[in-house]
Design a protein around this motif. Structure first.
Motif: not given
Length: 456
Positions: A110, A249, A106, A252, A256, A244-247
């Motif tokens: 990003q 992760i 990620w 979740m 964090y 997309d960077p979220k892919s």
């Protein structure tokens, strides 16, 4: 030389030779060598149970100063440096947890997105990211995920990944020199000499940052013509293929938590001189928090720990302890003292360049472990500041490893990852870019040490 010294030196040289040939797994080489040191040198020749006890150094783990050193400072016992081993193990567990959550992939995606997928900005930002992350995380781990994402981006954006990989490897080694926890040699030097995170950051960190300012334009000038996209497609067309960077992760909750645990580790390392918490305690605490956060998935995390490296350290420290117990290291210190004539400037030049050249061809971990008692002896007998010698040793071993493809573990990992994906990195290609950078940085670092510590 005595019989014990000759035997210890033969075992040490044989161990080094076998590590260089890479025919046997290196943890077995050091463990067998360590066993021979105990059985042959300490037992059969010296008949010294005390030497065995001091080298195994198990008693240190049970002392309060091993875990909390507020008043006394971390001790630098001879033999196995358990603080280094425990700290490295703890960081391995933390990094395994972060990798499981997709944290590193990620981060790379990003950053590429933030620079709008332009290749030259990616080169510069990935160099800086490699440098910064290697200040806190083992450079092998940094290069593993960074090279993988670099290759992925290169195939999507249609540019050659090898220039980026070579620059990232160099910056990982350079960043590792900046802090006590950045590279194994620094962990060994720091825990052995009772140095803190800020001791390194204020000395080798300053040197590393100045060198980074020089190598970024160096690699830009060397690689700028090789990084043009192969096709005539626009950046926007190529960027549309990048996920997309979220892919990246995968979990979740633990993503964090990775931020929190990593932040806690940094805070504890930065403040450990004030809190008195040793790196051994910090390593255990961070490992415990990571494992507790994963609950039933603990076996998955523990499976990713590099136990071979930990065993390698144990065997290595026993062999180096043998050189110390028999007085071989004292002989080396006397030789450096005689050659330098007790002149601090010549002594620093010998240490930094011998360390750099040696680390370009042999593993810098055993070299640094061997040299720590040597510089302690030099400081005690000549009056030269031990800290200055420590910074010269740190810079020489950490940066010198960038000189050849086999000089540091990060180099080997980066090149092998590239080759597995179809991008060959020959010795010629590597040396053409990174050998001059190594000479440039080591020379610059030496000048900075001379000027800063009044050795001109």
């Amino acid at each position: 030389m005595s019989v014990a010294q000759v035997a210890a030196l033969i075992i040490f040289i044989a161990m080094f030779a076998l590590i260089i040939t890479d025919k046997f797994e290196r943890q077995w080489v050091t463990l067998v060598s360590g066993g021979l040191m105990i059985a042959v040198v300490f037992g059969a020749i010296m008949h010294s149970g005390a030497a065995i006890v001091e080298t195994l150094n198990l008693r240190s783990i049970g002392t309060p100063v091993f875990w909390y050193a507020k008043a006394e400072g971390e001790s630098g016992s001879s033999g196995i440096n358990w603080a280094t081993i425990i700290f490295v193990a703890g960081m391995m567990i933390m990094v395994a947890g972060m990798s499981k959550a997709g944290f590193f992939r990620w981060l790379c995606l990003q950053i590429a997105k933030l620079v709008h997928y332009r290749v030259i900005p990616i080169l510069i930002t990935f160099m800086i990211m490699s440098f910064v992350l290697s200040m806190f995380i083992d450079s092998i781990t940094v290069i593993l995920f960074l090279v993988a994402v670099t290759i992925e981006l290169a195939e999507l954006l249609e540019f050659q990944p090898v220039p980026l990989i070579l620059a990232e490897v160099f910056c990982a080694n350079l960043g590792g020199s900046a802090t006590m926890c950045g590279d194994p040699p620094n962990i060994i030097i720091g825990t052995s000499l009772g140095l803190t995170f800020f001791d390194f950051l204020g000395n080798t960190g300053m040197i590393a940052i100045l060198c980074l300012i020089v190598v970024i334009p160096y690699f830009y000038l060397v690689f700028r013509k090789q990084l043009a996209p192969a096709s005539g497609k626009s950046v926007e067309e190529l960027a549309a293929k990048v996920p997309d960077p979220k892919s990246a992760i995968t979990d979740m909750k633990h993503f964090y938590l990775s931020w929190v645990i990593f932040g806690l580790a940094v805070v504890l390392l930065v403040s450990h001189a004030q809190t008195g918490l040793t790196v051994a305690f910090i390593g255990c605490l961070i490992a415990a928090i990571t494992l507790i956060s994963y609950g039933k998935r603990i076996p998955e995390i523990l499976k990713d720990v590099d136990y071979k490296t930990l065993l390698f350290f144990i065997g290595l420290f026993i062999v180096v302890g043998g050189l110390e117990q028999t007085g071989v290291l004292k002989l080396i210190a006397n030789w450096i003292q005689n050659v330098s004539g007790g002149d601090a400037k010549i002594m620093v030049a010998i240490i930094i360049w011998v360390s750099a050249v040696a680390s370009a061809f042999i593993d810098n971990i055993p070299f640094s472990a061997t040299m720590v008692p040597v510089i302690q002896s030099l400081a005690a007998t000549t009056g030269v500041d031990l800290g200055v010698l420590a910074w010269a040793l740190s810079i020489g071993t950490d940066i010198g490893g960038s000189g050849t493809p086999i000089g540091a573990s990060a180099n080997v990992v980066g090149i092998s990852t590239a080759e597995r994906n179809g991008y060959a990195v020959t010795w010629g290609k590597y040396l053409k870019a990174n050998a001059p950078a190594t000479v440039l940085v080591v020379g610059l670092a030496m000048v900075i040490i001379f000027v800063r510590y009044g050795l001109t």
